[in-house]
Design a protein around this motif. Structure first.
Motif, short mmCIF file in Angstrom:
data_model
loop_
_atom_site.label_atom_id
_atom_site.label_comp_id
_atom_site.label_asym_id
_atom_site.label_seq_id
_atom_site.Cartn_x
_atom_site.Cartn_y
_atom_site.Cartn_z
N VAL A 83 0.68 -1.14 -0.06
CA VAL A 83 -0.07 0.03 -0.12
C VAL A 83 0.93 1.31 0.14
N ARG A 84 1.83 1.30 0.91
CA ARG A 84 2.63 2.40 0.97
C ARG A 84 3.51 2.65 -0.53
N ALA A 85 3.83 1.43 -1.08
CA ALA A 85 4.67 1.42 -2.39
C ALA A 85 3.79 2.11 -3.42
N MET A 86 2.55 1.93 -3.33
CA MET A 86 1.47 2.41 -4.38
C MET A 86 0.79 3.95 -3.87
N ASN A 87 1.61 4.34 -2.96
CA ASN A 87 1.25 5.77 -2.67
C ASN A 87 -0.03 5.67 -1.61
N GLY A 88 -0.40 4.87 -1.01
CA GLY A 88 -1.72 4.76 -0.56
C GLY A 88 -1.63 4.68 1.14
N THR A 89 -2.67 4.81 1.66
CA THR A 89 -2.73 4.92 3.18
C THR A 89 -3.58 3.73 3.62
N VAL A 90 -3.22 3.45 5.07
CA VAL A 90 -4.27 2.23 5.65
C VAL A 90 -4.56 3.04 7.09
N ASP A 91 -5.67 2.98 7.36
CA ASP A 91 -6.25 3.33 8.70
C ASP A 91 -7.00 2.06 9.08
N VAL A 92 -7.12 1.77 10.62
CA VAL A 92 -7.81 0.75 11.23
C VAL A 92 -8.60 1.18 12.18
N HIS A 93 -9.92 0.70 12.09
CA HIS A 93 -10.69 1.26 13.24
C HIS A 93 -11.10 -0.25 13.92
N SER A 94 -11.43 -0.15 15.08
CA SER A 94 -11.84 -1.61 15.80
C SER A 94 -12.33 -1.39 17.03
N GLU A 95 -13.50 -2.27 17.56
CA GLU A 95 -14.29 -2.01 18.55
C GLU A 95 -14.35 -3.58 19.05
N ILE A 96 -13.91 -3.87 20.12
CA ILE A 96 -14.02 -5.06 20.94
C ILE A 96 -15.58 -5.57 21.08
N GLY A 97 -15.83 -6.74 20.33
CA GLY A 97 -17.02 -7.29 20.24
C GLY A 97 -17.63 -6.94 19.32
N ILE A 98 -17.32 -5.93 18.57
CA ILE A 98 -18.02 -5.46 17.38
C ILE A 98 -17.57 -5.70 15.90
N GLY A 99 -16.27 -5.72 16.09
CA GLY A 99 -15.42 -5.75 14.60
C GLY A 99 -14.40 -4.84 14.06
N THR A 100 -13.74 -5.14 13.28
CA THR A 100 -12.66 -4.29 12.63
C THR A 100 -12.97 -3.75 11.05
N THR A 101 -12.59 -2.60 10.95
CA THR A 101 -12.75 -2.02 9.64
C THR A 101 -11.18 -1.48 9.19
N PHE A 102 -10.99 -1.90 7.91
CA PHE A 102 -9.69 -1.44 7.30
C PHE A 102 -10.22 -0.65 6.35
N ARG A 103 -9.64 0.62 6.15
CA ARG A 103 -9.74 1.68 5.25
C ARG A 103 -8.72 1.75 4.53
N PHE A 104 -8.55 1.65 3.22
CA PHE A 104 -7.47 1.94 2.21
C PHE A 104 -7.75 3.05 1.31
#
Length: 352
Positions: free
Chosen positions: A325-346
């Motif tokens: 992702v970094r090599a393609m000049n992109g960014t990654v953000d991760v949001h997560s809550e215990i017991g609810i789930g995880t979201t990766f944002r590219f």
């Protein structure tokens, strides 16, 4: 009545600039006239220049606290000598101002500057030690990760290679063992390729990628794994958008991310993949209904030998995905809550 002795002593002791500073002070004093004050400055700073030039190497070998004490004491001694000479031979009227200006202020100034210099140097040393420790830790973790992943297939391959030495081995078994050895060696090679991708994630060939088409292709590849784990993958793609990148590495990145999401749902669940197109960027969301992660887990994502699914592993896949992702000049953000789930944002720059 000035503070020229302060930068002179600091520069002479810490930087060995006594000749340059001595000449500069004498030259500046000459601009005020050639009088008794000039001859006093000339003699005083000429002697100090020679003395400090020879004692500076010894001074720099002292401990931090000793350097502060020595520089302050030398300043106090020089100030006492200079103020005594002024009082005895020039007979000034404002004696209190003379004593304060030459005996109190310069030693305090030198002490403060010496302390600041020592603290800066100490902080720099601590910072370098921290960087070295972090590099060594990263190398150790990476070495452990790679050796762990390569040792297993190589051990298996060696075992079956030893079985091939048996004279009574049937041809069918021999072909089976050779096939297993080939598969294990290919597994070891994949680990090495992943490591190289992480260490040098260069995009070799750029091409125009249709995000929706690429994600559809990836989902077809991951569908058997998701079905076997009782996981439902849903899609919600926006209008067609394009980015510039390398197709193989893009697919490798999101195969790793989706596989990681599947492995985080050992009891089944849902995964939602969404895309969003803006004027400048294309955003990809990968959401799972897993157990979620704490803030500490999120911060450590992408570290070697760190996994969140409770299984033994190297964490290399997430590291490789982040590097791509970094090599393609992109960014990654991760949001997560215990017991609810995880979201990766590219987020990638949109190609028009």
């Amino acid at each position: 009545m000035d503070l020229r002795i302060v930068p002179f002593i600091i520069g002479a002791l810490y930087m060995r600039l006594s000749p340059l500073l001595g000449i500069l002070i004498i030259a500046l004093r000459s601009l005020h006239g050639i009088d008794y004050g000039f001859y006093l400055v000339f003699g005083f700073y000429s002697v100090l220049t020679i003395i400090f030039w020879f004692i500076s190497p010894w001074f720099l070998k002292l401990r931090s606290s000793q350097r502060i004490l020595f520089s302050t004491s030398v300043t106090l001694l020089c100030s006492i000598c200079l103020s005594t000479f002024i009082v005895l031979f020039i007979h000034p009227f404002q004696l209190l101002d003379i004593w304060i200006a030459f005996i109190v202020v310069p030693p305090i100034g030198v002490a403060m500057l010496s302390y600041i210099i020592e603290m800066i140097e100490k902080n720099q040393q601590l910072y370098q030690q921290l960087l070295t420790a972090e590099k060594l830790e990263a190398v150790e973790q990476m070495g452990a990760a790679i050796s762990h992943e390569i040792r297993n297939p190589l051990t298996s391959a060696i075992g079956f290679a030893q079985l091939l030495d048996e004279d009574s081995l049937e041809n069918g078994k021999r072909m089976q063992y050779l096939s297993i050895i080939k598969g294990e060696l290919e597994a070891a090679e994949r680990v090495i390729k992943d490591y190289l991708t992480f260490s040098k994630p260069q995009i070799e060939s750029l091409e125009k990628l249709n995000i929706n088409n690429e994600l559809f292709h990836i989902l077809k590849l991951m569908e058997p794994l998701a079905n076997s784990a009782s996981i439902k993958i849903s899609c919600n793609f926006s209008s067609i958008g394009y980015i510039e990148g390398e197709r193989q590495k893009f697919q490798q990145c999101f195969i790793y991310i989706i596989r990681n999401a599947i492995e985080s749902l050992p009891n089944g669940g849902d995964i939602l993949i969404e895309t969003e197109t803006t004027k400048k960027n294309i955003i990809i969301y990968i959401k799972d209904s897993g157990f979620g992660m704490s803030k500490t887990n999120i911060e450590r994502l992408g570290e070697p030998y760190y996994v969140t699914n409770g299984k033994k592993g190297t964490g290399l896949s997430i590291m490789v995905a982040y590097s791509i992702v970094r090599a393609m000049n992109g960014t990654v953000d991760v949001h997560s809550e215990i017991g609810i789930g995880t979201t990766f944002r590219f987020s990638f720059k949109r190609f028009t």
